[in-house]
Write an enzyme that holds these catalytic residues in place. Structure first.
Site, PDB file in Angstrom:
ATOM      1  N   PRO A  43       0.828  -1.211   0.000  1.00  0.00           N
ATOM      2  CA  PRO A  43       0.000   0.000   0.000  1.00  0.00           C
ATOM      3  C   PRO A  43       0.861   1.259   0.000  1.00  0.00           C
ATOM      4  O   PRO A  43       0.516   2.244  -0.629  1.00  0.00           O
ATOM      5  CB  PRO A  43      -0.796  -0.109   1.302  1.00  0.00           C
ATOM      6  CG  PRO A  43      -0.740  -1.546   1.672  1.00  0.00           C
ATOM      7  CD  PRO A  43       0.524  -2.106   1.117  1.00  0.00           C
ATOM      8  N   PRO A 233      46.348 -35.717  15.895  1.00  0.00           N
ATOM      9  CA  PRO A 233      45.661 -36.770  16.628  1.00  0.00           C
ATOM     10  C   PRO A 233      44.142 -36.812  16.465  1.00  0.00           C
ATOM     11  O   PRO A 233      43.514 -37.746  16.915  1.00  0.00           O
ATOM     12  CB  PRO A 233      46.026 -36.466  18.081  1.00  0.00           C
ATOM     13  CG  PRO A 233      46.318 -35.007  18.104  1.00  0.00           C
ATOM     14  CD  PRO A 233      46.808 -34.622  16.748  1.00  0.00           C
ATOM     15  N   ASP A 256      44.054 -43.750   6.386  1.00  0.00           N
ATOM     16  CA  ASP A 256      43.707 -44.948   7.149  1.00  0.00           C
ATOM     17  C   ASP A 256      42.856 -44.585   8.357  1.00  0.00           C
ATOM     18  O   ASP A 256      42.421 -43.459   8.520  1.00  0.00           O
ATOM     19  CB  ASP A 256      44.957 -45.754   7.501  1.00  0.00           C
ATOM     20  CG  ASP A 256      46.062 -44.872   8.015  1.00  0.00           C
ATOM     21  OD1 ASP A 256      45.758 -43.987   8.821  1.00  0.00           O
ATOM     22  OD2 ASP A 256      47.225 -45.059   7.599  1.00  0.00           O
ATOM     23  N   LYS A 278      42.853 -50.719   8.111  1.00  0.00           N
ATOM     24  CA  LYS A 278      42.182 -51.953   8.508  1.00  0.00           C
ATOM     25  C   LYS A 278      40.789 -51.628   9.018  1.00  0.00           C
ATOM     26  O   LYS A 278      40.583 -50.637   9.680  1.00  0.00           O
ATOM     27  CB  LYS A 278      42.964 -52.588   9.664  1.00  0.00           C
ATOM     28  CG  LYS A 278      43.572 -53.914   9.309  1.00  0.00           C
ATOM     29  CD  LYS A 278      44.155 -54.575  10.526  1.00  0.00           C
ATOM     30  CE  LYS A 278      45.467 -53.941  10.963  1.00  0.00           C
ATOM     31  NZ  LYS A 278      46.221 -54.670  11.941  1.00  0.00           N
ATOM     32  N   GLY A 309      47.798 -40.411  10.631  1.00  0.00           N
ATOM     33  CA  GLY A 309      47.440 -39.900  11.948  1.00  0.00           C
ATOM     34  C   GLY A 309      48.686 -39.416  12.673  1.00  0.00           C
ATOM     35  O   GLY A 309      49.777 -39.952  12.481  1.00  0.00           O
ATOM     36  N   ASP A 311      52.017 -37.836  13.746  1.00  0.00           N
ATOM     37  CA  ASP A 311      53.200 -37.451  12.988  1.00  0.00           C
ATOM     38  C   ASP A 311      53.634 -38.656  12.145  1.00  0.00           C
ATOM     39  O   ASP A 311      53.689 -39.773  12.647  1.00  0.00           O
ATOM     40  CB  ASP A 311      54.324 -37.062  13.958  1.00  0.00           C
ATOM     41  CG  ASP A 311      55.551 -36.597  13.210  1.00  0.00           C
ATOM     42  OD1 ASP A 311      55.733 -35.381  13.076  1.00  0.00           O
ATOM     43  OD2 ASP A 311      56.328 -37.474  12.732  1.00  0.00           O
ATOM     44  N   ILE A 314      56.527 -40.870  13.528  1.00  0.00           N
ATOM     45  CA  ILE A 314      56.478 -41.507  14.848  1.00  0.00           C
ATOM     46  C   ILE A 314      55.501 -42.674  14.773  1.00  0.00           C
ATOM     47  O   ILE A 314      54.296 -42.485  14.614  1.00  0.00           O
ATOM     48  CB  ILE A 314      56.065 -40.493  15.938  1.00  0.00           C
ATOM     49  CG1 ILE A 314      57.145 -39.421  16.048  1.00  0.00           C
ATOM     50  CG2 ILE A 314      55.863 -41.199  17.282  1.00  0.00           C
ATOM     51  CD1 ILE A 314      56.901 -38.368  17.087  1.00  0.00           C
ATOM     52  N   ALA A 340      50.380 -38.197  18.796  1.00  0.00           N
ATOM     53  CA  ALA A 340      49.379 -38.496  19.826  1.00  0.00           C
ATOM     54  C   ALA A 340      49.882 -38.130  21.220  1.00  0.00           C
ATOM     55  O   ALA A 340      49.117 -37.639  22.059  1.00  0.00           O
ATOM     56  CB  ALA A 340      49.010 -39.973  19.771  1.00  0.00           C
ATOM     57  N   MET A 391      49.837 -47.739  20.934  1.00  0.00           N
ATOM     58  CA  MET A 391      49.330 -49.078  20.561  1.00  0.00           C
ATOM     59  C   MET A 391      49.389 -50.053  21.726  1.00  0.00           C
ATOM     60  O   MET A 391      49.944 -51.148  21.616  1.00  0.00           O
ATOM     61  CB  MET A 391      50.159 -49.639  19.390  1.00  0.00           C
ATOM     62  CG  MET A 391      50.015 -48.829  18.128  1.00  0.00           C
ATOM     63  SD  MET A 391      51.174 -49.285  16.844  1.00  0.00           S
ATOM     64  CE  MET A 391      52.618 -48.341  17.297  1.00  0.00           C
TER      65      MET A 391
HETATM   66  N1  SAH Z   1      51.903 -41.602  13.884  1.00  0.00           N
HETATM   67  C1  SAH Z   1      50.971 -41.597  14.998  1.00  0.00           C
HETATM   68  C2  SAH Z   1      50.977 -42.894  15.765  1.00  0.00           C
HETATM   69  C3  SAH Z   1      50.551 -44.101  14.986  1.00  0.00           C
HETATM   70  S1  SAH Z   1      50.507 -45.541  15.948  1.00  0.00           S
HETATM   71  C4  SAH Z   1      51.278 -40.416  15.912  1.00  0.00           C
HETATM   72  O1  SAH Z   1      52.302 -39.758  15.752  1.00  0.00           O
HETATM   73  O2  SAH Z   1      50.462 -40.150  16.787  1.00  0.00           O
HETATM   74  C5  SAH Z   1      48.832 -45.571  16.445  1.00  0.00           C
HETATM   75  C6  SAH Z   1      48.700 -45.283  17.925  1.00  0.00           C
HETATM   76  O3  SAH Z   1      48.726 -43.885  18.157  1.00  0.00           O
HETATM   77  C7  SAH Z   1      47.392 -45.707  18.526  1.00  0.00           C
HETATM   78  O4  SAH Z   1      47.402 -47.091  18.822  1.00  0.00           O
HETATM   79  C8  SAH Z   1      47.349 -44.884  19.766  1.00  0.00           C
HETATM   80  O5  SAH Z   1      48.185 -45.408  20.776  1.00  0.00           O
HETATM   81  C9  SAH Z   1      47.982 -43.596  19.322  1.00  0.00           C
HETATM   82  N2  SAH Z   1      46.984 -42.575  18.985  1.00  0.00           N
HETATM   83  C10 SAH Z   1      46.815 -41.962  17.811  1.00  0.00           C
HETATM   84  N3  SAH Z   1      45.824 -41.060  17.870  1.00  0.00           N
HETATM   85  C11 SAH Z   1      45.359 -41.074  19.134  1.00  0.00           C
HETATM   86  C12 SAH Z   1      44.343 -40.378  19.831  1.00  0.00           C
HETATM   87  N4  SAH Z   1      43.590 -39.445  19.224  1.00  0.00           N
HETATM   88  N5  SAH Z   1      44.136 -40.659  21.127  1.00  0.00           N
HETATM   89  C13 SAH Z   1      44.865 -41.603  21.754  1.00  0.00           C
HETATM   90  N6  SAH Z   1      45.838 -42.282  21.138  1.00  0.00           N
HETATM   91  C14 SAH Z   1      46.092 -42.057  19.850  1.00  0.00           C
END
Ligand code: SAH
Length: 479
Positions: A43, A233, A256, A278, A309, A311, A314, A340, A391
């Site tokens: 309007p 991590p 992985d 795996k 995952g 480094d 490591i 980790a 691990m």
């Molecule tokens: N390259 C990776 C480690 C690979 S071996 C690094 O530097 O962290 C895989 C192991 O890392 C797992 O069995 C566990 O012990 C550890 N891990 C990786 N991510 C993790 C998380 N978010 N919390 C706890 N442990 C972790």
């Protein structure tokens, strides 16, 4: 996804705006910028909207009266911008009944389409929405993106658009073309455009095109490369800038189990994804095959992201993977990630060293080889150090028992960090004697990290992340 983002070509198409005040004005302006043919029904129509008829001649028609349903006839978009909510609701219902996209200003429930915040560098446009949840957040994000994108970005895109066909004809190999465009859009040519020197930019572009067209395809095809990147991590905020940049460049990614979905979501959207880890009951791709796949993909000229995952150097077999690349003469780079131990320690509130408690730290694998743990227990069972076992969930009890057997006091504090740095993180605290039993009662899931030493006693003071879950873990234990 609550909404599907699309860009609507609306130039010269009939649109309806019901409402003639300031709220309508903003929508009318956006529609004018997109070149729509706009009927405005109200309007009273405010001066601001009336003035826009001069700015965008031929786009606006005014109907100073009440809305009626026939106003929706033939329109491709309807906007209800009145202060009369029942009227807005009835426009929304009528439009939706006819499958006409409808927007009701400030009322997401009544909208079938919503207007994003726009960063306009036409032809480049960035549209942002919070799906109606937080307009303030949308505004803040828009500010950040505005600051990030050069003002002349649109001019660069226009220049690229002008040469698209020519480049396609001259550089028929896709890899070569991509390489060319990346050099242009991220190098000197782009800088020249940003600096306002388009003529110079165009000369440089042509020179680069000539050079590239004269290069044999095989020379560029062999420019495949592998990026071995530590993904940290779990929390995507812990990626490095370089990791993120390479994740955005990769053509194919091998990942992985340990790489979190949130991190994976930051890889270039159209990159091919290959899972090589795996899954329960499934066989992993063997290390030998992963190494061969990396070489093969890089030799096809692809930029291959090997995302690991933590480094990569490591407990990550990163060394093995790049050894075969080096042997085959494939270019690679390695990007460190937060391992980790660092991630779990920080997010778990457990410093790995401390002047009062621990002068060194050891990273150890608790993975059993041939069903036994073959470790230098005497070297591990020492005072004033921190032990971090990767691990180790399966062998947790054995590790604690062996350490006590070799001289560590059974009341040495020990922590298991489950899914460290993620929203599911739990930190389970006990001592060497009691940890395995406490963990057994808590349905713990991999990945977990075991930290042993007096530094663990600081956790109750220093925990800061996800602390509610730590308490629930404690409560679970006492049940
Ligand atoms: N390259 C990776 C480690 C690979 S071996 C690094 O530097 O962290 C895989 C192991 O890392 C797992 O069995 C566990 O012990 C550890 N891990 C990786 N991510 C993790 C998380 N978010 N919390 C706890 N442990 C972790």
């Amino acid at each position: 996804m609550d909404y599907l983002p699309l860009f609507h070509r609306i130039a010269a198409k009939p649109c309806l705006v019901v409402g003639g005040g300031d709220v309508a004005l903003r929508k009318v302006r956006t529609l004018c910028e997109a070149g729509a043919n706009i009927a405005i029904v109200a309007p009273v129509i405010c001066q601001g909207i009336a003035d826009m008829a001069d700015e965008y001649p031929g786009l606006l028609s005014f109907f100073e009266r009440e809305y009626c349903q026939d106003d929706l006839n033939n329109v491709v978009l309807a906007i209800a911008a009145t202060s009369d909510q029942p009227l807005n609701a009835s426009i929304s219902a009528a439009a939706q009944q006819r499958n006409i996209p409808v927007n009701v200003v400030d009322n997401p429930q009544l909208c079938s389409v919503i207007f994003p915040a726009i960063v306009d560098r036409s032809p480049i446009q960035v549209a942002i929405t919070s799906s109606g949840t937080s307009p303030v957040m949308t505004r803040l994000l828009r500010g950040r993106i505005e600051a990030l994108l050069p003002g002349n970005l649109g001019a660069l895109a226009t220049l690229a658009g002008r040469y698209r066909d020519k480049v396609k004809t001259l550089l028929s190999a896709e890899n070569k073309r991509r390489h060319f465009w990346e050099t242009v859009l991220d190098g000197e040519v782009a800088e020249a455009v940003y600096a306002g020197n388009e003529a110079q930019a165009e000369r440089q572009l042509l020179a680069q095109l000539e050079t590239m067209a004269a290069t044999a395809d095989t020379q560029t095809l062999s420019r495949g490369e592998v990026y071995l990147v530590g993904a940290g991590p779990g929390d995507p905020d812990l990626l490095t800038f370089r990791a993120l940049r390479l994740m955005q460049r990769a053509d194919v990614v091998l990942h992985d189990r340990l790489v979190s979905p949130q991190v994976l979501a930051m890889v270039r959207r159209d990159a091919e994804r290959i899972y090589v880890g795996k899954r329960a009951g499934d066989h992993a791709v063997s290390q030998h095959n992963i190494n061969a796949l990396l070489v093969d993909l890089a030799k096809q000229g692809k930029r291959v992201l090997r995302l690991k995952g933590g480094d990569p150097f490591i407990f990550g077999r990163g060394g093995e993977e790049i050894e075969s690349l080096a042997e085959e003469g494939v270019r690679f780079q390695v990007v460190p990630g937060i391992t980790a131990a660092s991630g779990c320690a920080s997010y778990g509130g457990i410093p790995l060293t401390h002047r009062d408690f621990s002068q060194s730290v050891q990273f150890i694998t608790g993975h059993k080889k041939d069903y036994s743990l073959d470790l230098n227990w005497a070297g591990l069972a020492l005072p004033n150090q921190t032990l971090v076992f990767y691990m180790s969930l399966v062998s947790l009890k054995d590790i604690c028992t062996e350490l006590v057997k070799h001289g560590l006091p059974s009341d040495t504090p020990a922590a298991l960090v489950e899914k460290g740095t993620t929203p599911q993180q739990r930190v389970i605290i006990s001592d060497l004697e009691g940890l395995a039993e406490k963990v057994a009662g808590l349905k713990v899931r991999a990945p977990t990290l075991l930290i042993i030493g007096h530094v663990v006693s600081l956790q109750n003071k220093l925990a800061w992340f996800n602390t509610e879950r730590i308490e629930s873990a404690e409560m679970g234990a006492s049940e």
